[in-house]
Design an enzyme around this catalytic site. Structure first.
Site, PDB file in Angstrom:
ATOM      1  CB  THR A 146      -0.765   0.090   1.119  1.00 56.70           C
ATOM      2  OG1 THR A 146      -1.409   1.346   1.301  1.00 56.70           O
ATOM      3  CG2 THR A 146       0.005  -0.278   2.517  1.00 56.70           C
ATOM      4  CD  GLU A 160      -3.348   3.556   4.368  1.00 57.96           C
ATOM      5  OE1 GLU A 160      -3.328   3.621   5.615  1.00 57.96           O
ATOM      6  OE2 GLU A 160      -4.498   3.173   3.560  1.00 57.96           O
ATOM      7  CE1 TYR A 200      -3.428  -2.755   5.669  1.00 60.39           C
ATOM      8  CE2 TYR A 200      -3.247  -0.319   5.171  1.00 60.39           C
ATOM      9  CZ  TYR A 200      -3.314  -1.539   4.842  1.00 60.39           C
ATOM     10  OH  TYR A 200      -3.347  -1.774   3.529  1.00 60.39           O
TER      11      TYR A 200
HETATM   12  P1  NAD Z   1      -9.698  -7.493   2.226  1.00 59.31           P
HETATM   13  O1  NAD Z   1      -9.981  -6.822   3.831  1.00 59.31           O
HETATM   14  O2  NAD Z   1     -10.971  -7.081   1.377  1.00 59.31           O
HETATM   15  O3  NAD Z   1      -9.461  -8.800   2.228  1.00 59.31           O
HETATM   16  C1  NAD Z   1      -8.543  -9.513   2.711  1.00 59.31           C
HETATM   17  C2  NAD Z   1      -8.577 -10.970   2.656  1.00 59.31           C
HETATM   18  O4  NAD Z   1      -7.696 -11.553   3.468  1.00 59.31           O
HETATM   19  C3  NAD Z   1     -10.032 -11.519   3.369  1.00 59.31           C
HETATM   20  O5  NAD Z   1     -10.391 -12.528   2.279  1.00 59.31           O
HETATM   21  C4  NAD Z   1      -9.764 -12.097   4.396  1.00 59.31           C
HETATM   22  O6  NAD Z   1     -10.337 -13.359   4.776  1.00 59.31           O
HETATM   23  C5  NAD Z   1      -8.154 -12.785   4.043  1.00 59.31           C
HETATM   24  N1  NAD Z   1      -7.371 -12.953   4.961  1.00 59.31           N
HETATM   25  C6  NAD Z   1      -7.023 -12.299   6.418  1.00 59.31           C
HETATM   26  N2  NAD Z   1      -6.138 -12.882   7.394  1.00 59.31           N
HETATM   27  C7  NAD Z   1      -5.905 -13.916   6.607  1.00 59.31           C
HETATM   28  C8  NAD Z   1      -5.139 -15.224   6.930  1.00 59.31           C
HETATM   29  N3  NAD Z   1      -4.578 -14.970   8.352  1.00 59.31           N
HETATM   30  N4  NAD Z   1      -4.992 -16.263   6.205  1.00 59.31           N
HETATM   31  C9  NAD Z   1      -5.788 -16.390   4.875  1.00 59.31           C
HETATM   32  N5  NAD Z   1      -6.571 -15.261   4.642  1.00 59.31           N
HETATM   33  C10 NAD Z   1      -6.623 -14.046   5.427  1.00 59.31           C
HETATM   34  O7  NAD Z   1      -8.538  -6.695   1.628  1.00 59.31           O
HETATM   35  P2  NAD Z   1      -8.213  -5.951   0.248  1.00 59.31           P
HETATM   36  O8  NAD Z   1      -8.960  -4.297   0.187  1.00 59.31           O
HETATM   37  O9  NAD Z   1      -8.838  -6.913  -0.875  1.00 59.31           O
HETATM   38  O10 NAD Z   1      -6.760  -5.788   0.338  1.00 59.31           O
HETATM   39  C11 NAD Z   1      -6.024  -6.996  -0.239  1.00 59.31           C
HETATM   40  C12 NAD Z   1      -4.574  -6.613   0.038  1.00 59.31           C
HETATM   41  O11 NAD Z   1      -4.284  -5.265  -0.880  1.00 59.31           O
HETATM   42  C13 NAD Z   1      -3.975  -6.194   1.376  1.00 59.31           C
HETATM   43  O12 NAD Z   1      -2.607  -6.666   1.777  1.00 59.31           O
HETATM   44  C14 NAD Z   1      -4.096  -4.675   1.405  1.00 59.31           C
HETATM   45  O13 NAD Z   1      -3.102  -4.227   2.473  1.00 59.31           O
HETATM   46  C15 NAD Z   1      -3.619  -4.330  -0.130  1.00 59.31           C
HETATM   47  N6  NAD Z   1      -4.014  -3.106  -0.699  1.00 59.31           N
HETATM   48  C16 NAD Z   1      -5.421  -2.743  -0.369  1.00 59.31           C
HETATM   49  C17 NAD Z   1      -5.720  -1.391  -0.905  1.00 59.31           C
HETATM   50  C18 NAD Z   1      -7.236  -1.114  -0.664  1.00 59.31           C
HETATM   51  O14 NAD Z   1      -7.574   0.036  -1.040  1.00 59.31           O
HETATM   52  N7  NAD Z   1      -8.131  -1.889  -0.442  1.00 59.31           N
HETATM   53  C19 NAD Z   1      -4.831  -0.497  -1.239  1.00 59.31           C
HETATM   54  C20 NAD Z   1      -3.396  -0.939  -1.411  1.00 59.31           C
HETATM   55  C21 NAD Z   1      -3.167  -2.198  -0.907  1.00 59.31           C
HETATM   56  P1  TYD Z   2     -10.620   3.943   4.308  1.00 63.01           P
HETATM   57  O1  TYD Z   2     -11.523   3.547   2.865  1.00 63.01           O
HETATM   58  O2  TYD Z   2     -10.741   3.568   5.515  1.00 63.01           O
HETATM   59  O3  TYD Z   2      -9.176   3.859   3.456  1.00 63.01           O
HETATM   60  P2  TYD Z   2      -7.709   4.465   4.205  1.00 63.01           P
HETATM   61  O4  TYD Z   2      -7.779   4.901   5.571  1.00 63.01           O
HETATM   62  O5  TYD Z   2      -6.954   3.133   4.037  1.00 63.01           O
HETATM   63  O6  TYD Z   2      -7.284   5.403   2.984  1.00 63.01           O
HETATM   64  O7  TYD Z   2     -10.756   5.401   4.011  1.00 63.01           O
HETATM   65  C1  TYD Z   2     -10.463   6.458   3.043  1.00 63.01           C
HETATM   66  C2  TYD Z   2     -10.572   7.737   3.732  1.00 63.01           C
HETATM   67  O8  TYD Z   2     -11.919   8.064   3.966  1.00 63.01           O
HETATM   68  C3  TYD Z   2      -9.646   8.147   4.947  1.00 63.01           C
HETATM   69  O9  TYD Z   2      -9.086   9.551   4.646  1.00 63.01           O
HETATM   70  C4  TYD Z   2     -10.593   8.136   6.187  1.00 63.01           C
HETATM   71  C5  TYD Z   2     -11.891   8.593   5.457  1.00 63.01           C
HETATM   72  N1  TYD Z   2     -13.291   8.058   5.978  1.00 63.01           N
HETATM   73  C6  TYD Z   2     -14.141   8.785   6.488  1.00 63.01           C
HETATM   74  O10 TYD Z   2     -13.935  10.156   6.500  1.00 63.01           O
HETATM   75  N2  TYD Z   2     -15.439   8.231   7.032  1.00 63.01           N
HETATM   76  C7  TYD Z   2     -15.310   6.952   7.097  1.00 63.01           C
HETATM   77  O11 TYD Z   2     -16.485   6.715   7.679  1.00 63.01           O
HETATM   78  C8  TYD Z   2     -14.323   6.146   6.549  1.00 63.01           C
HETATM   79  C9  TYD Z   2     -14.545   4.509   6.903  1.00 63.01           C
HETATM   80  C10 TYD Z   2     -13.137   6.724   6.113  1.00 63.01           C
END
Ligand code: NAD
Ligand code: TYD
Length: 361
Positions: free
Chosen positions: A135, A137, A161
């Site tokens: 990420t 972050e 995180y």
């Molecule tokens: P998500 O929370 O939707 O899904 C995570 C999945 O991992 C779930 O299906 C959960 O059951 C599984 N999981 C959790 N713990 C586990 C374990 N111990 N063993 C096996 N499976 C496990 O997450 P996402 O948004 O799809 O993110 C996926 C990846 O992408 C993560 O590594 C996250 O850090 C990264 N990422 C996400 C975003 C975003 O905006 N969502 C952006 C950049 C990077």
């Molecule tokens: P989020 O979807 O939790 O992603 P991240 O914190 O990983 O960027 O949040 C995106 C942005 O939205 C973040 O600046 C926090 C803000 N936010 C709100 O303002 N209200 C909410 O209820 C949530 C969940 C997030």
């Protein structure tokens, strides 16, 4: 990529990736290892294009015997590692799970890959890849005039995180440097699109607005994130695995950096347009500014020059198109939202995270 282990493939991005990969490559066998936390669901994997080349294993990435067996039995040559705890707000209220899954879980996977690929010589080492999904972050927060994050930006994670993801990135890199494990890392910005668990900003705002529930905007709502449509991220991951150099990191982003309040008001406008007869029009009237997230990062921005120059990847979907498509998907999949909202502790989580947040304006 012949035999691929996807971890966390029942979550948001992982399930989109499995579907995308099956569309893009007909010859790949996929094993999806997912423990199914509150965020994972097999509902996300219905109607895959090629179910015969897909297998699901319910289990924990921290289970070393299980992971090693999957690698051996599946002749795995590629690991695409999504599994993680992913919600910043949850990491603030309960960080232990983030260290356990994101740091220790990644460590177990790396050890299994090292044992099987390097010590046992289970696969031709020049043809394997450990791809780690990370990420933006990990880089911390930008001041208004700072240049965007790039592959050389120093790590400065601010939330538990982000710190746990940063630690996992360092572990992956160290296995490349020390043991010669072939790896790549993508540091991506905020994803949005179909199958995102409703606790994250965009699906939460859509679900609340549809039900006339207040739209909780943290702080002044002027925090800035870069947003990428999930399918563009999936395409970037495939490009990096297929064409990217081993040992490289790539910044991936949408090149679009609105404030949170712009995202929320845009979603409200789209909903007004899609549902002109709703009693909640104008949906914007549901916006409520609430107590900010502790340690909230102010601004993220991405410099995607390297992936454009090296791999000719660019985001295809504009933010306005992507938000429209996302709203339409959630409107068409209200059964999915209802089913997923009953998973795990989600309702308790909503109480825990939002009840204590007073309205601020
Ligand atoms: P998500 O929370 O939707 O899904 C995570 C999945 O991992 C779930 O299906 C959960 O059951 C599984 N999981 C959790 N713990 C586990 C374990 N111990 N063993 C096996 N499976 C496990 O997450 P996402 O948004 O799809 O993110 C996926 C990846 O992408 C993560 O590594 C996250 O850090 C990264 N990422 C996400 C975003 C975003 O905006 N969502 C952006 C950049 C990077
Ligand atoms: P989020 O979807 O939790 O992603 P991240 O914190 O990983 O960027 O949040 C995106 C942005 O939205 C973040 O600046 C926090 C803000 N936010 C709100 O303002 N209200 C909410 O209820 C949530 C969940 C997030």
């Amino acid at each position: 990529m012949h035999n691929v282990l996807v971890t966390g493939g029942a979550g948001f991005i992982g399930s989109n990736f499995i579907r995308y990969l099956q569309t893009a490559e007909s010859d790949v066998d996929i094993v999806n290892l997912d423990v199914l936390t509150y965020a994972g669901s097999l509902e996300n994997l219905k109607d895959l294009p090629n179910p015969d080349k897909y297998k699901f294993v319910q289990g924990d990435i921290g289970d070393d015997d299980l992971v090693e067996n999957i690698l051996r039995e599946g002749n795995i040559d590629t690991i695409v590692h999504f599994a993680a705890e992913t919600h910043v707000d949850r990491s603030i209220l309960g960080p232990a799970k983030f260290v356990e899954t994101n740091v220790m879980g990644t460590f177990v996977l790396l050890e299994a890959a090292r044992n099987y690929w390097i010590d046992e010589g289970g696969q031709n080492i020049s043809e394997v890849r450990f791809h780690h999904i990370s990420t933006d972050e990990v880089f911390g927060s930008l001041e208004p005039d700072d240049p965007p994050f790039s592959e050389v930006t120093p790590y400065a994670p601010n939330s538990p995180y982000a710190a746990s993801k940063a630690a996992s990135d360092h572990l992956v890199r160290s296995y490349g440097h020390t043991y010669g494990l072939p790896f790549s890392i993508t540091n991506c910005s905020n994803n949005y699109g179909p199958y995102q668990f409703p606790e994250k900003l965009i699906p939460l705002m859509i679900s609340n607005a549809l039900n006339g529930i207040p739209l909780p905007v943290y702080g002044d709502g002027k925090q800035i994130r870069d947003w990428l449509f999930v399918e563009d991220h999936c395409r970037a991951i495939r490009e990096v695995i297929n064409q990217g150099e081993s040992g490289e990191t790539y910044i991936v982003g949408g090149n679009t950096q609105p404030t949170n309040i712009t995202i929320v008001t845009t979603l409200c406008e789209i909903l007004d347009e899609c549902l002109p007869n709703s009693s909640f029009v104008p949906h914007e009237s549901l916006i409520k500014y609430v107590t900010d997230r502790p340690g909230h990062d102010r601004r993220y921005a991405m410099d995607i020059t390297k992936i454009i120059n090296d791999l000719s990847w660019t985001p295809k979907r504009s933010l306005s198109e992507g938000l429209m498509k996302t709203v339409e998907w959630y409107l068409d999949h209200q059964d999915w939202v209802a089913a997923i909202g009953k998973q795990g502790d989600y309702q308790d989580w909503l109480d825990k995270n939002y009840e204590a947040r007073g309205e601020t304006q």
